[in-house]
Design an enzyme around this catalytic site. Structure first.
Site, mmCIF file in Angstrom:
data_model
loop_
_atom_site.group_PDB
_atom_site.id
_atom_site.type_symbol
_atom_site.label_atom_id
_atom_site.label_comp_id
_atom_site.label_asym_id
_atom_site.label_seq_id
_atom_site.Cartn_x
_atom_site.Cartn_y
_atom_site.Cartn_z
ATOM 1 N N LYS A 221 0.858 -1.187 0.000
ATOM 2 C CA LYS A 221 0.000 0.000 0.000
ATOM 3 C C LYS A 221 0.888 1.229 0.000
ATOM 4 C CE LYS A 221 -3.706 2.449 2.362
ATOM 5 N NZ LYS A 221 -4.643 2.463 3.493
ATOM 6 N N LYS A 273 -2.356 -1.585 -3.772
ATOM 7 C CA LYS A 273 -3.167 -0.367 -3.730
ATOM 8 C C LYS A 273 -2.275 0.847 -3.743
ATOM 9 C CE LYS A 273 -6.310 1.906 -0.533
ATOM 10 N NZ LYS A 273 -6.956 1.812 0.757
#
Ligand code: PBG
Length: 348
Positions: A221, A273
């Site tokens: 992330k 992400k």
């Protein structure tokens, strides 16, 4: 290469090493397979189906009517009632799952994010509502992170110097995970980027007899400017940034390390992400991962396409489906997208 085919042409090797047949006319014609919709459909490598899509949803404490998010036209903050209704529509459209975020009342935020672990906190109430309404027909997922619940807006608790305290935060995540499992979540999305969070949550769940609750680990992330609209969606209190815990956009190897750590600690699914600025990372993770891979097409990605389409600069449906296909092609088994319901309806 011998045989009847070779007599009609000449074989060579492509730069990639693939044997290639040259026809007598000397020209290769890949366009043959693009000529009709039926031919294109027959040879399409990547599929996009409703079951691949997961809808992120926002439930807000004390809201009586759904409220559209200004920077995400078409996406709503939900009341408990409108959450149930939107979830039913998503499931009827065939989506693979729902990922729930909770937004407490501003006065209920505190330094520890107490409402995150309170069974009566809005996220846990929302999870119970989803589990009761659609739980048998889809996968109910919970965001296991404190940022919506802390008054400082960070994903964890702070130490005396104001820095995010990794190990104290992980202890809070374990409590949060147990409350979410109790509320009916099937899959916990560990989005906080604390070290050791997956292993600690796995151990905590197992000790509590919750061996069936699965973990969707946000393995890679990145700190991203494209989270901007999400901050409005969850009424974030954050000042500053998350760069001491989320990854730096410049780094690739670090994602492999994060992937391996999450796998060792018991991740059932891993996620990358954001999606569109990190498709190379997604491909690399997908090539190495022995477990299913998800990607999150985040708020800013939604807003960019929506804004350009509103201005008539791009075709909305075409851009949405192309972006989702690209994310699937890069290796995502599962795509979290704010278009999940609408795209599922287009696809079915
Ligand atoms: C943090 C979290 C964020 C998103 C999902 N979980 C925001 C952040 O890290 O700042 C962003 C999702 C999106 O932008 O759509 N728990």
């Amino acid at each position: 290469m011998p045989g009847p085919v070779a007599e009609r042409g000449r074989w060579s090797r492509a730069p990639t090493g693939t044997p290639r047949l040259h026809t007598m006319s000397g020209i290769e014609r890949p366009r043959r397979l693009r000529r009709t919709p039926a031919l294109r459909r027959l040879v399409a490598e990547t599929s996009l189906e409703p079951r691949h899509l997961v809808l992120p949803m926002f439930v807000v404490d004390g809201l009586s009517e759904p409220r559209e998010i200004g920077s995400m036209p078409g996406v709503f903050q939900h009341s408990l009632d409108s959450l149930r209704k939107a979830a039913t529509e998503a499931v009827a459209a065939g989506v693979g799952g729902l990922m729930l975020f909770g937004v407490p009342k501003p006065e209920d935020k505190d330094p520890l994010g107490s409402r995150a672990t309170d069974p009566e906190g809005i996220l846990n109430r929302g999870l119970r509502a989803l589990a009761a309404e659609v739980g048998d027909a889809t996968v109910v997922m919970a965001d296991t992170c404190l940022d919506e619940f802390t008054d400082h807006g960070h994903c964890g608790v702070l130490d005396g110097s104001g820095a995010v305290d990794n190990d104290a935060t992980v202890r809070r995540y374990v409590e949060m995970a147990l409350a979410q499992a109790e509320a009916g979540a099937d899959l916990l999305g560990t989005s906080g980027m604390m070290d050791g969070q997956v292993g600690a949550i796995r151990a905590g769940l197992d000790e509590a007899g919750r061996t069936d609750t699965a973990i969707l680990a946000y393995a890679a992330k990145y700190a991203s400017a494209f989270y901007g609209p999400f901050r409005e969606a969850v009424a974030s209190s954050l000042e500053g940034d998350r760069r001491t815990y989320q990854q730096d956009a410049a780094n690739r190897r670090e994602s492999i390390r994060e992937l391996e750590l999450d796998l060792e600690q018991g991740a059932d699914i891993v996620m990358v992400k954001p999606a569109m600025s990190y498709l190379d990372i997604l491909r690399e993770v997908a090539d190495r991962s022995p477990v299913p891979v998800a990607a999150y097409q985040i708020s800013g990605e939604y807003s960019m396409i929506t804004a350009a389409a509103e201005r008539g600069w791009i075709d909305r449906r075409g851009a949405v489906l192309e972006s989702l296909t690209g994310i699937r092609r890069a290796g995502a088994d599962i795509v979290l997208t704010y278009w999940a319901t609408e795209a599922a309806l287009w696809l079915s």
